[in-house]
Design a protein around this motif. Structure first.
Motif, PDB file in Angstrom:
ATOM      1  N   THR A 351     -16.907  -0.313 -16.422  1.00 45.84           N
ATOM      2  CA  THR A 351     -16.991  -1.771 -16.249  1.00 45.84           C
ATOM      3  C   THR A 351     -17.219  -2.057 -14.771  1.00 45.84           C
ATOM      4  O   THR A 351     -16.640  -1.393 -13.903  1.00 45.84           O
ATOM      5  N   VAL A 352     -18.098  -3.029 -14.509  1.00 45.99           N
ATOM      6  CA  VAL A 352     -18.522  -3.326 -13.136  1.00 45.99           C
ATOM      7  C   VAL A 352     -18.187  -4.781 -12.806  1.00 45.99           C
ATOM      8  O   VAL A 352     -18.481  -5.691 -13.585  1.00 45.99           O
ATOM      9  N   TYR A 353     -17.586  -4.988 -11.633  1.00 47.20           N
ATOM     10  CA  TYR A 353     -17.137  -6.310 -11.192  1.00 47.20           C
ATOM     11  C   TYR A 353     -17.810  -6.604  -9.847  1.00 47.20           C
ATOM     12  O   TYR A 353     -17.450  -6.010  -8.818  1.00 47.20           O
ATOM     13  N   LYS A 354     -18.776  -7.534  -9.853  1.00 47.35           N
ATOM     14  CA  LYS A 354     -19.552  -7.821  -8.639  1.00 47.35           C
ATOM     15  C   LYS A 354     -19.153  -9.170  -8.026  1.00 47.35           C
ATOM     16  O   LYS A 354     -18.665 -10.039  -8.725  1.00 47.35           O
ATOM     17  N   ASN A 355     -19.438  -9.311  -6.736  1.00 45.35           N
ATOM     18  CA  ASN A 355     -19.213 -10.543  -5.971  1.00 45.35           C
ATOM     19  C   ASN A 355     -17.721 -10.798  -5.745  1.00 45.35           C
ATOM     20  O   ASN A 355     -17.230 -11.902  -5.935  1.00 45.35           O
ATOM     21  N   LEU A 356     -17.018  -9.740  -5.319  1.00 45.41           N
ATOM     22  CA  LEU A 356     -15.605  -9.893  -5.006  1.00 45.41           C
ATOM     23  C   LEU A 356     -15.428 -10.268  -3.538  1.00 45.41           C
ATOM     24  O   LEU A 356     -16.272  -9.960  -2.701  1.00 45.41           O
ATOM     25  N   GLY A 357     -14.321 -10.935  -3.266  1.00 43.67           N
ATOM     26  CA  GLY A 357     -13.965 -11.264  -1.886  1.00 43.67           C
ATOM     27  C   GLY A 357     -12.927 -10.260  -1.431  1.00 43.67           C
ATOM     28  O   GLY A 357     -13.241  -9.188  -0.944  1.00 43.67           O
ATOM     29  N   LYS A 358     -11.670 -10.582  -1.683  1.00 41.14           N
ATOM     30  CA  LYS A 358     -10.576  -9.665  -1.354  1.00 41.14           C
ATOM     31  C   LYS A 358     -10.499  -8.549  -2.387  1.00 41.14           C
ATOM     32  O   LYS A 358     -10.771  -8.755  -3.557  1.00 41.14           O
ATOM     33  N   LEU A 359     -10.105  -7.359  -1.934  1.00 42.77           N
ATOM     34  CA  LEU A 359      -9.931  -6.205  -2.830  1.00 42.77           C
ATOM     35  C   LEU A 359      -8.468  -5.798  -2.878  1.00 42.77           C
ATOM     36  O   LEU A 359      -7.775  -5.831  -1.864  1.00 42.77           O
ATOM     37  N   SER A 360      -8.005  -5.395  -4.076  1.00 43.22           N
ATOM     38  CA  SER A 360      -6.613  -4.956  -4.244  1.00 43.22           C
ATOM     39  C   SER A 360      -6.524  -3.479  -4.627  1.00 43.22           C
ATOM     40  O   SER A 360      -5.430  -2.966  -4.856  1.00 43.22           O
ATOM     41  N   VAL A 361      -7.692  -2.812  -4.728  1.00 41.40           N
ATOM     42  CA  VAL A 361      -7.708  -1.406  -5.129  1.00 41.40           C
ATOM     43  C   VAL A 361      -8.647  -0.613  -4.218  1.00 41.40           C
ATOM     44  O   VAL A 361      -9.435  -1.196  -3.475  1.00 41.40           O
ATOM     45  N   LYS A 362      -8.541   0.707  -4.324  1.00 44.88           N
ATOM     46  CA  LYS A 362      -9.445   1.585  -3.571  1.00 44.88           C
ATOM     47  C   LYS A 362      -9.940   2.673  -4.520  1.00 44.88           C
ATOM     48  O   LYS A 362      -9.388   2.852  -5.628  1.00 44.88           O
ATOM     49  N   GLN A 363     -10.979   3.381  -4.121  1.00 48.37           N
ATOM     50  CA  GLN A 363     -11.554   4.441  -4.951  1.00 48.37           C
ATOM     51  C   GLN A 363     -10.493   5.473  -5.315  1.00 48.37           C
ATOM     52  O   GLN A 363      -9.696   5.888  -4.478  1.00 48.37           O
ATOM     53  N   GLY A 364     -10.468   5.869  -6.600  1.00 53.27           N
ATOM     54  CA  GLY A 364      -9.524   6.877  -7.071  1.00 53.27           C
ATOM     55  C   GLY A 364      -8.255   6.296  -7.673  1.00 53.27           C
ATOM     56  O   GLY A 364      -7.491   7.016  -8.321  1.00 53.27           O
ATOM     57  N   ASP A 365      -8.027   4.987  -7.468  1.00 58.66           N
ATOM     58  CA  ASP A 365      -6.812   4.352  -8.025  1.00 58.66           C
ATOM     59  C   ASP A 365      -6.871   4.318  -9.551  1.00 58.66           C
ATOM     60  O   ASP A 365      -7.925   4.061 -10.143  1.00 58.66           O
ATOM     61  N   GLU A 375     -10.243 -10.430  -5.818  1.00 60.42           N
ATOM     62  CA  GLU A 375     -10.410 -11.877  -5.956  1.00 60.42           C
ATOM     63  C   GLU A 375     -11.899 -12.213  -5.902  1.00 60.42           C
ATOM     64  O   GLU A 375     -12.645 -11.585  -5.153  1.00 60.42           O
ATOM     65  N   VAL A 376     -12.337 -13.179  -6.707  1.00 57.25           N
ATOM     66  CA  VAL A 376     -13.761 -13.548  -6.721  1.00 57.25           C
ATOM     67  C   VAL A 376     -14.092 -14.290  -5.427  1.00 57.25           C
ATOM     68  O   VAL A 376     -13.323 -15.140  -4.968  1.00 57.25           O
ATOM     69  N   PHE A 377     -15.251 -13.952  -4.875  1.00 53.85           N
ATOM     70  CA  PHE A 377     -15.705 -14.599  -3.644  1.00 53.85           C
ATOM     71  C   PHE A 377     -16.136 -16.042  -3.942  1.00 53.85           C
ATOM     72  O   PHE A 377     -16.823 -16.309  -4.933  1.00 53.85           O
ATOM     73  N   THR A 378     -15.720 -16.966  -3.082  1.00 54.28           N
ATOM     74  CA  THR A 378     -16.132 -18.374  -3.197  1.00 54.28           C
ATOM     75  C   THR A 378     -17.107 -18.697  -2.085  1.00 54.28           C
ATOM     76  O   THR A 378     -16.795 -18.505  -0.896  1.00 54.28           O
ATOM     77  N   ASN A 379     -18.303 -19.162  -2.464  1.00 58.32           N
ATOM     78  CA  ASN A 379     -19.322 -19.529  -1.484  1.00 58.32           C
ATOM     79  C   ASN A 379     -18.845 -20.747  -0.702  1.00 58.32           C
ATOM     80  O   ASN A 379     -18.646 -21.823  -1.277  1.00 58.32           O
ATOM     81  N   PRO A 380     -18.634 -20.621   0.598  1.00 59.07           N
ATOM     82  CA  PRO A 380     -18.096 -21.746   1.388  1.00 59.07           C
ATOM     83  C   PRO A 380     -19.048 -22.939   1.459  1.00 59.07           C
ATOM     84  O   PRO A 380     -18.608 -24.079   1.625  1.00 59.07           O
ATOM     85  N   ALA A 381     -20.352 -22.686   1.314  1.00 57.24           N
ATOM     86  CA  ALA A 381     -21.337 -23.778   1.416  1.00 57.24           C
ATOM     87  C   ALA A 381     -21.403 -24.612   0.137  1.00 57.24           C
ATOM     88  O   ALA A 381     -21.500 -25.831   0.186  1.00 57.24           O
TER      89      ALA A 381
END
Length: 407
Positions: A351-365, A375-381
């Motif tokens: 499963t692939v999750y694109k356009n994230l802002g903050k990350l809570s995991v790292k590779q291998g977790d 967290e999903v990235f929010t476009n400031p504009a």
């Protein structure tokens, strides 16, 4: 002959019950679908209208309107189907009421005739004379039985009339309820039609403004597609390399395989993932699918084709991204001009999750179902918060709507 008629009558009764049950089941199914669509429209308004203060791009506004119009059209269609089904049920009810009234009239006429005859013969002396005039004891006994049976028959007829009268009253009450339900649906549909007309007019106004500078918007769409393809190529390479690595120690035939070589544990995980097809949780708690899986024309320029290998989910600001199933963080992609992408492996499914802002995991977790991964990235504009979500089996994409519950 009597048995044949009885079988026909019972058959008709059974058919009537089955038909009524089928209609009731269909009505319930339509009502559930109507409520789902109504909730979806409320969710659209809640998510999309929360960013009114932001200056959304024309492309985003058109996408939002397209989605709203599509859901609203479905709602009107389902409501019409419900109203039509109720019309059929009302007609059947009216036929049943008419039949019951006719039967009740016959019963009452028969009962009145019996009462009149009974009244004429109610004199005790006449009953005694009726018995005394018997030619023998056997005939007298039979006449006593007849008088008792006649009294029982009178009583049963009275009960039958009471039961039929209650059934008729119940049918009338059901008919009134169905008529009220139908009128309510018609009123709701009129409101939905007005909202749809308003949204279509708004759509026309924006589209006519866009058409004046179509080249600019078409180039924006193509630029977004180029960025998306760049990320997709990076994902494809990571998956191909991982497949090759898993098959490295295998035979030559296996080494050229397009699928993962799985351990017993990975096979069990993949089997578990597959058994949950259609039941997986959403990758965000609240969201609406704005762009579906597969090839589709652009909402701005119908000559431009969008090839979506996943879905685009519009969600609320600061929305947490959740793993849809237990697995291992296979990779995290970070590229210029794009936000992080997380890949989670579930046996030979990814499963692939694109356009994230903050990350809570790292590779291998190792992650569990519904565990927060970012967290999903929010476009400031524009204020847009959009998660792009995909499902792979080995190196081939699959429709996420087939996997996620009620997507």
């Amino acid at each position: 002959m009597f048995k044949k008629n009885l079988y026909i009558f019972l058959g008709l009764c059974l058919f009537s019950i089955m038909f009524s049950f089928a209609q009731s089941s269909k009505q319930k199914e339509l009502e559930n679908r109507r409520l789902e669509l109504t909730r979806e429209i409320n969710k659209i308004n809640e998510l999309l209208d929360s960013n009114k203060s932001k200056q959304k791009s024309q492309i985003t506004v058109i996408e939002d309107l397209n989605y709203k119009v599509s859901v609203r059209e479905n709602l009107i269609k389902v409501t019409n189907q419900q109203a039509n089904l109720l019309t059929r049920e009302i007609n059947n009810n009216q036929k049943e009421i008419s039949a019951n009234r006719e039967e009740l009239k016959v019963l009452k006429d028969n009962y009145a005739s019996m009462i009149r005859k009974s009244y004429k013969n109610k004199n005790k002396s006449s009953r005694v004379m009726f018995l005394l005039s018997s030619s023998n004891f056997k005939q007298a006994y039979k006449r006593i039985q007849y008088l008792n049976q006649y009294a029982d028959y009178q009583k049963k007829q009275g009960e039958n009339i009471r039961t039929k009268t209650e059934a008729l009253q119940k049918s009338n009450q059901e008919l009134l309820k169905k008529k009220e339900a139908k009128n309510k649906l018609i009123a709701e549909n009129k409101i939905a039609q007005k909202a749809l007309e308003k949204e279509r007019k708004e759509h026309e106004v924006i589209m006519s403004a866009i058409k004046k500078d179509l080249n600019k918007y078409a180039s924006q769409i193509k630029e977004k597609q180029r960025e998306a393809r760049k990320i997709d190529r990076a994902i494809d390479k990571i998956i191909r390399d991982a497949i090759a690595k898993s098959n490295k120690s295998k035979s030559k035939a296996a080494a050229s395989s397009k699928g993962f070589a799985l351990t017993a544990e990975a096979k069990a995980l993949a089997k578990d993932f597959l058994s949950n097809k259609g039941k997986l949780p959403w990758p965000v708690e609240k969201g609406i699918v704005k762009v579906r899986y597969g090839r589709q024309p652009s909402p701005i320029d119908r000559t431009v084709t969008i090839n979506s290998n996943g879905v685009r989910i519009s969600t609320e600001k600061n929305a947490k991204v959740r793993a849809v199933f237990a697995g291992e963080v296979m990779s995290i992609i970070k590229q210029k001009r794009s936000n992080p992408t997380v890949l989670i492996k579930h046996g030979n499914y990814i499963t692939v999750y694109k356009n994230l802002g903050k990350l809570s995991v790292k590779q291998g977790d190792k992650v569990s179902t519904k565990q927060e991964i970012g967290e999903v990235f929010t476009n400031p504009a524009t204020g847009e918060t959009v998660l792009r979500f995909s499902v792979y089996k080995d190196n081939a994409t699959e429709n996420p709507s087939s996997w996620i519950f009620k997507m």
